[in-house]
Motif scaffolding. Structure first.
Motif: not given
Length: 271
Positions: A82, A105-109, A111-112, A115, A206
Motif C-alpha cells: 500500500q 471497483n476490483h479492489s477486493d479481487l 487484493k485476493s 494473496k 474467484n
C-alpha cells in the motif's frame, strides 16, 4: 541508425542483472559519463519491460516496476505494501516512499489475487516478486510474477517473467511466460524463450481459481523446458563432440597447440 538508437539497442538486449555492467561498458567505450542522461528513455523501457524489482527503503521484500503500475513522473505503486515510490531507472534504486490507497471497483479481487499469487510463488520459486494492478479503465487486471537468480561470481544470471491480463467479465486470461538465462564463463551463451498462454475461467471465478489456472500453465511450461533440456543433453549436444576425451581428462585449451591430437588427446601410443 542514430547513436541514441544504437545505444538503446544495447540496453534493450542487456541480460538480467547486468544493466550496471553494460552501462559501465558503454561509458568506458565512449569515454563519456554524461551518456547516462541520453540513455534515460532506454533505461525506463528496459526496466518496465523486464519487470525490474526493487527493495523499498524500510521494506523486506522486493516490488515490481512495470508499465501497469506506473503513476507518472518516475513513480510507481505497490498494492501489497500500500505504498508508492520514486524509481531511478539508471541506478535501479527506490526512494520517496509514500502511502498509497488503491482505488478500483476490483479492489477486493486485486487484493485476493495478490494473496493467492503470493502463496503460489512461495511454493514454486526460491525468491519471487509479484504485482497485481487494475488496468484499461478498471476493466481488466494485470498479473505479474518475476523470479530473479543472479550468480555473477559463477558467471551466470537468470530471470523468469510471467505476465497475464485477466478480464473478470469474460473470464479470459491471456499472457506470456518468458525465461532469460545468461552464462558467460569463458564464452557467451544465452537462452531466451517465451510461451504464449491463453486460459479461460468462469465469469464468476474467484482469485484462487484464476491463480490455479496460472499455476497449471507455468508448471506445464517448466516441465516442457526440462524435457527439452534433457533431449539436448542426450541428443544434439552429444553429437557435437565427446563430453570428455578418451583419457577422461579435461582438455587444457591454453596448451592446445602443444597437443599431439591423435595420441595425447585420443589416448594413442607414440611411435
Amino acid at each position: 541508425m542514430s547513436r541514441s538508437a544504437a545505444l538503446s539497442s544495447f540496453i534493450d538486449s542487456t541480460p538480467p542483472g547486468e544493466l550496471a555492467d553494460v552501462t559501465k561498458a558503454i561509458k568506458s567505450i565512449l569515454g563519456d559519463d554524461s551518456v547516462q542522461n541520453e540513455l534515460s528513455p532506454a533505461f525506463e523501457k528496459y526496466n518496465e519491460d523486464q519487470l525490474a524489482t526493487v527493495k523499498l527503503p524500510g521494506g523486506s521484500g522486493e516490488v515490481v516496476v512495470s508499465a501497469h503500475n506506473a503513476l507518472g513522473d518516475g513513480r510507481y505503486y505497490d498494492v501489497e505494501s500500500q505504498s508508492s515510490f520514486a524509481f531511478d531507472h539508471a541506478t535501479q534504486k527506490a526512494s520517496g516512499v509514500q502511502s498509497y490507497v488503491l482505488e478500483s471497483n476490483h479492489s477486493d479481487l486485486v487484493k485476493s489475487l495478490v494473496k493467492s499469487l503470493g502463496t503460489h510463488a512461495s511454493e514454486h520459486y526460491p525468491k519471487a516478486s509479484l504485482g497485481v494492478y487494475p488496468i484499461e479503465d478498471d476493466s481488466q487486471i494485470a498479473i505479474h510474477t518475476v523470479a530473479n537468480k543472479y550468480s555473477p561470481s559463477n558467471y551466470w544470471n537468470g530471470r523468469w517473467r510471467s505476465s497475464y491480463i485477466y478480464n473478470p467479465s469474460s473470464g479470459s486470461i491471456a499472457g506470456t511466460i518468458k525465461v532469460d538465462v545468461h552464462y558467460y564463463e569463458d564464452g557467451n551463451v544465452r537462452l531466451i524463450t517465451d510461451k504464449k498462454v491463453d486460459l479461460k475461467v468462469g465469469g464468476s471465478a474467484n482469485a484462487s481459481e484464476v491463480v490455479r489456472q496460472i499455476a497449471n500453465a507455468e508448471k506445464k511450461y517448466q516441465e516442457d523446458l526440462n524435457k527439452a533440456f534433457g533431449s539436448l543433453s542426450e541428443g544434439a549436444f552429444k553429437q557435437l563432440r565427446r563430453q570428455l576425451p578418451v583419457t577422461r581428462q579435461k582438455v587444457e585449451w591454453d596448451k592446445i597447440s602443444g597437443y599431439r591430437l591423435g595420441q595425447d588427446i585420443g589416448g594413442g601410443r607414440s611411435r
